[in-house]
Motif scaffolding. Structure first.
Motif: not given
Length: 149
Positions: A79-87
């Protein structure tokens, strides 16, 4: 091909987490929290809700659920990777495009970039990675050959 029920449950859990993320993000922006910080906080809380829903509902029968700490850690890292995508989507819009076009720094533009585009791209990554690394959906075991018996 994933089962229809699995996709429905994943979508319902993701939709719930998305609504939490959306509401909390906008609440935090209304409290004058910085844009990326507000997104990080709202996504972290939504991630915990998504983990619990996926673990106990979407993929309740998949793999070994004995290692909850390992599962949550792996889930959170993905999810941190997913958050990175979103950010990244939000930062490109808010700070990159916004530096040359002021409307890109509006709350609407931030929601479209971070919650619309970023969430869509992150969701594709999350579904694939959860199934592969967190809630392993193993194929039917291969038949044993006579040589291995």
């Amino acid at each position: 091909m994933p089962r229809i029920g699995e996709l429905f449950r994943f979508g319902a859990v993701g939709g719930t987490a998305f609504l939490v993320d959306l509401a909390l993000y906008n609440l935090l922006l209304g409290q004058d929290l910085e844009t990326l910080s507000a997104k990080a906080v709202s996504t972290t809380i939504a991630t915990t809700i998504a983990f619990l829903g996926n673990r106990f509902w979407t993929w309740r029968d998949a793999g070994d659920h004995a290692g909850m700490a390992r599962q949550y850690t792996t889930f959170f890292v993905l999810n941190l990777i997913g958050l990175g995508i979103s950010l990244a989507c939000l930062a490109i819009s808010h700070y990159g495009l916004g530096s040359v076009w002021a409307p890109a720094q509006s709350r609407l533009a931030d929601n479209i970039a971070g919650l619309g585009v970023g969430t869509a791209l992150g969701t594709l990554f999350r579904f694939w990675s959860y199934r592969r690394y967190v809630f392993r959906v193993d194929a039917a075991p291969a038949e044993q050959s006579p040589a291995s018996q």
